[in-house]
Motif scaffolding. Sequence first.
Motif, PDB file in Angstrom:
ATOM      1  N   LEU A 130     -53.074  43.215 -43.205  1.00  0.00           N
ATOM      2  CA  LEU A 130     -53.233  42.355 -42.023  1.00  0.00           C
ATOM      3  C   LEU A 130     -52.040  42.459 -41.080  1.00  0.00           C
ATOM      4  O   LEU A 130     -52.191  42.432 -39.863  1.00  0.00           O
ATOM      5  N   THR A 131     -50.844  42.597 -41.637  1.00  0.00           N
ATOM      6  CA  THR A 131     -49.644  42.659 -40.804  1.00  0.00           C
ATOM      7  C   THR A 131     -49.184  44.092 -40.543  1.00  0.00           C
ATOM      8  O   THR A 131     -48.015  44.332 -40.265  1.00  0.00           O
ATOM      9  N   LYS A 132     -50.130  45.014 -40.674  1.00  0.00           N
ATOM     10  CA  LYS A 132     -49.966  46.389 -40.205  1.00  0.00           C
ATOM     11  C   LYS A 132     -49.143  47.298 -41.101  1.00  0.00           C
ATOM     12  O   LYS A 132     -48.300  48.066 -40.647  1.00  0.00           O
ATOM     13  N   GLY A 133     -49.416  47.234 -42.422  1.00  0.00           N
ATOM     14  CA  GLY A 133     -48.985  48.295 -43.301  1.00  0.00           C
ATOM     15  C   GLY A 133     -47.608  48.253 -43.899  1.00  0.00           C
ATOM     16  O   GLY A 133     -47.089  49.293 -44.326  1.00  0.00           O
ATOM     17  N   GLN A 134     -46.968  47.070 -43.955  1.00  0.00           N
ATOM     18  CA  GLN A 134     -45.694  47.003 -44.667  1.00  0.00           C
ATOM     19  C   GLN A 134     -45.929  47.128 -46.181  1.00  0.00           C
ATOM     20  O   GLN A 134     -47.014  46.861 -46.668  1.00  0.00           O
TER      21      GLN A 134
END
Length: 344
Positions: A130-134
């Motif tokens: 959801l927070t772009k792939g961390q």
Amino acid sequence: MNDMTPLKPNDFATDQEVRWCPGCGDYAILKGVQRTMAEMGARPENTVFISGIGCSSRFPYYMETYGFHTIHGRAPALATGVKLANPDLDVWIITGDGDGLSIGGNHMMHVLRRNLDCQILLFNNEIYGLTKGQYSPTSREGTRSPSTPYGSVDHPAEPGTFALGSGARFIARCIDTAQKQMPGILKRAHAHKGASFVELYQNCIVYNDDVFAGFTEKKQAPFTQLWLEHGQPMLFANGEKGIALDADTLSLKIVHVVDGDWEAAGVRVHDEKNRVMAGLLVAMRHNEGMPVALGVIYEDPAPSFEEDVRTQNVEAAKGKVVDLEALIKKGQTWEVNQKKLREV
């Protein structure tokens, strides 16, 4: 819907647009859960899906049941309140490897330790989607992400080991695309009285595509997957290989089965109540060349948290009369004298 008309999987689908990335493994899990609800005769009015934050946590919007989209990592706390308020409800917790094992790790540990009667579905894609792939708590060493551009140096958490160490009494694993096996595993989780922990390997097609391909690829699956069944030998590779215990190192090893004689090869029979073996099985996927254990790995029921709380409350109330005023005045109380206040 209060009548007992048999329901179909579509009866558990809402009118909300399902908003996950095309090809996301969450779609398969959603279909598997809806199918399971129908097959086991679940009732929408008696079912609650509670989630935290993350891609997986959109789940309650898509289930035609009661639902609660809570805050990051706190779904177990909300679920505990719901179950204590109404123990007759079927409570399902939806979480991810980031939501459930990072900010929510403490809450996850305690809901398992307390043994709340609920089903916990942890979607593990080894990344924060959801927070772009961390990178997430389960990301493998060397994972390159926006937060680890040179590769993660963290040693990843193993959800099954975490659950076992937290006191979980039911641990199972499945793959998002294993639609044949998923309903059976979810039904077992639902039938278990206490906290059921089910890890679902879920492919994130955008940020961590094919991270599980090493054991999910269809052609290789018979040789990389060990589907467990209580009371049955631990066989894979079309019955040509099995899992045995190395007595010298107390570790699991692969043995070859000749002419179907698995006993002569020393293949172990799966015992769901064997907690020590469960620990070896959940860790086996990290040993090179070993298959991944799937299905129900461990089950050993114990009294549930809300059952003990309810029993305790009944015992504590015996012989007592409900008196709210007496309760309010109990302990250190005093009376404010208005006349003396005016004199002061």
